[in-house]
Design an enzyme around this catalytic site. Structure first.
Site, PDB file in Angstrom:
ATOM      1  N   GLY A 142      59.124  60.053 -99.350  1.00 17.77           N
ATOM      2  CA  GLY A 142      58.236  59.964-100.497  1.00 17.77           C
ATOM      3  C   GLY A 142      57.308  58.768-100.405  1.00 17.77           C
ATOM      4  O   GLY A 142      57.073  58.212 -99.326  1.00 17.77           O
ATOM      5  N   THR A 182      56.600  52.968-111.367  1.00 17.88           N
ATOM      6  CA  THR A 182      57.688  53.475-110.550  1.00 17.88           C
ATOM      7  C   THR A 182      57.570  54.988-110.494  1.00 17.88           C
ATOM      8  O   THR A 182      56.563  55.567-110.905  1.00 17.88           O
ATOM      9  CB  THR A 182      59.050  52.998-111.113  1.00 17.88           C
ATOM     10  N   TYR A 225      69.004  49.982-106.645  1.00 19.25           N
ATOM     11  CA  TYR A 225      69.705  48.833-107.211  1.00 19.25           C
ATOM     12  C   TYR A 225      70.577  49.210-108.412  1.00 19.25           C
ATOM     13  O   TYR A 225      71.293  48.365-108.955  1.00 19.25           O
ATOM     14  CB  TYR A 225      68.738  47.705-107.589  1.00 19.25           C
ATOM     15  N   SER A 235      65.224  50.056-115.563  1.00 21.34           N
ATOM     16  CA  SER A 235      64.393  49.094-114.839  1.00 21.34           C
ATOM     17  C   SER A 235      64.719  47.646-115.205  1.00 21.34           C
ATOM     18  O   SER A 235      64.822  47.284-116.379  1.00 21.34           O
ATOM     19  CB  SER A 235      62.911  49.360-115.111  1.00 21.34           C
ATOM     20  N   LEU A 236      64.827  46.820-114.173  1.00 24.43           N
ATOM     21  CA  LEU A 236      65.043  45.383-114.367  1.00 24.43           C
ATOM     22  C   LEU A 236      63.731  44.608-114.419  1.00 24.43           C
ATOM     23  O   LEU A 236      63.736  43.389-114.597  1.00 24.43           O
ATOM     24  CB  LEU A 236      65.904  44.818-113.228  1.00 24.43           C
ATOM     25  N   SER A 237      62.610  45.308-114.265  1.00 24.86           N
ATOM     26  CA  SER A 237      61.322  44.618-114.227  1.00 24.86           C
ATOM     27  C   SER A 237      61.061  43.741-115.450  1.00 24.86           C
ATOM     28  O   SER A 237      60.556  42.618-115.306  1.00 24.86           O
ATOM     29  CB  SER A 237      60.185  45.625-114.052  1.00 24.86           C
ATOM     30  N   ASP A 251      54.958  46.932-102.855  1.00 25.05           N
ATOM     31  CA  ASP A 251      56.180  47.338-102.165  1.00 25.05           C
ATOM     32  C   ASP A 251      56.120  46.952-100.696  1.00 25.05           C
ATOM     33  O   ASP A 251      57.124  46.541-100.108  1.00 25.05           O
ATOM     34  CB  ASP A 251      56.388  48.853-102.266  1.00 25.05           C
ATOM     35  N   GLY A 266      68.253  47.059-103.411  1.00 27.63           N
ATOM     36  CA  GLY A 266      67.045  47.253-104.193  1.00 27.63           C
ATOM     37  C   GLY A 266      66.604  46.012-104.934  1.00 27.63           C
ATOM     38  O   GLY A 266      65.404  45.816-105.174  1.00 27.63           O
ATOM     39  N   ASN A 295      51.743  50.850-106.907  1.00 24.33           N
ATOM     40  CA  ASN A 295      52.832  50.467-107.808  1.00 24.33           C
ATOM     41  C   ASN A 295      52.408  49.336-108.748  1.00 24.33           C
ATOM     42  O   ASN A 295      53.204  48.872-109.557  1.00 24.33           O
ATOM     43  CB  ASN A 295      54.077  50.053-107.023  1.00 24.33           C
ATOM     44  N   LYS A 306      53.334  56.769-108.724  1.00 21.82           N
ATOM     45  CA  LYS A 306      52.656  55.938-107.737  1.00 21.82           C
ATOM     46  C   LYS A 306      51.441  56.601-107.085  1.00 21.82           C
ATOM     47  O   LYS A 306      50.547  55.908-106.593  1.00 21.82           O
ATOM     48  CB  LYS A 306      53.640  55.474-106.661  1.00 21.82           C
TER      49      LYS A 306
END
Length: 296
Positions: free
Chosen positions: A145, A79, A232, A28-30, A120, A253, A104, A83
């Protein structure tokens, strides 16, 4: 909106925490995006972490956020696969999250209440608008999904015609048709193996996990419309590369991640406008930094 003082602290002087939960979540880049936002906003006392949490561990983690013991927490990003399973653990969810039964974003209020939202949906709309896509006559969604449901909700705002959904699991197709009825979208379903017949739509949104849509790389039409592939990592996907090779515009992404994370920052910190440019720069630099580290 939260009541922040100029130093990025709540009135009681406590530090603030947020984090992303999921499984897997190591990619994750969060943390980079939220961290960049905190730095740009001067929120020196804010931190953002990352925790590997699956469905079995979620209830215990969320319980720690309630009451005074969790007062340092501002919120969570969620994620896959959390969710939907998080909803019964919360005190309430927004109408937007309820429209697709997918959360999310979890916001912790000063009284300990936990509410869920879905960023999202506006994230997709804003990412498309940034690329000049504000209206389409039809669209195709790959996958069925929680992210696909969010895509249908986003398309409710910009698509004037039918949305074709391709589900890898046949039972999910009926579920997405139900979401379409609730959202006022003409959702039509097609068999996964027949996706090549639906890739000629002016907008194709792939919501599948990495690798799942690679099989359609050879079926990209000669004059493709816009592709929005929510993966991503790795990037580009085989489908995105083939799409770009045919001259079609491609969103990835990272486009979605930046816009949905910006909204999360606004909800969690109470800032009026998240520093989108700083967040995008952090996300864009991450793959290059990782590649350089491997090379060394």
């Amino acid at each position: 909106m939260h009541d922040l003082d100029p130093d990025g602290e709540f009135p009681d002087g406590g530090r603030r925490r947020a984090a992303v939960l999921g499984s897997p979540v190591a990619h994750s880049l969060s943390p980079l995006l939220h961290g960049a936002a905190y730095a740009a906003l001067g929120l020196e006392h804010w931190s953002y972490g990352r925790f590997e949490v699956d469905e079995r561990g979620l209830a215990c983690f969320v319980a720690r956020l309630g009451g005074r013991s969790g007062s340092e927490w501002a919120g969570l990003s969620l994620t896959m696969p959390l969710k939907r399973v998080v909803i019964p653990l919360l005190d309430g969810i927004t109408g937007r999250a309820a429209s697709v039964e997918a959360v999310n974003t979890v916001i912790r209020h000063s009284d300990g209440r936990l509410t869920g939202d879905n960023t999202d949906i506006p994230g997709m709309v804003e990412a498309l608008r940034e690329r000049g896509v504000t209206r389409v006559e039809s669209a195709t969604v790959l996958g069925a999904g929680a992210t696909a449901a969010s895509a249908v909700a986003a398309l409710a705002q910009i698509c004037s015609g039918p949305v074709t959904v391709l589900a890898r699991v046949p039972g999910r197709a009926a579920e997405l048709r139900g979401w379409g009825e609730r959202l006022g979208v003409d959702v039509r379903t097609e068999r996964w193996e027949h996706a090549d017949r639906s890739l000629s739509a002016p907008l194709v949104i792939s919501t599948t996990p990495k690798g799942a849509a690679d099989c359609f790389a050879g079926a990209v039409p000669a004059a493709p419309g816009v592709l929005f592939d929510v993966v991503y990592d790795p990037w580009p996907t085989a489908l995105a590369a083939a799409w770009a090779g045919r001259g079609g515009p491609v969103l990835g992404g990272l486009d979605l991640l930046v816009h949905q994370a910006a909204r999360q920052v606004e909800l969690m910190t109470g800032c009026g406008r998240a520093p989108l440019a700083a967040m995008r720069a952090a996300g864009t630099a991450a793959p290059a930094a990782a590649a350089a580290a491997v090379a060394r």
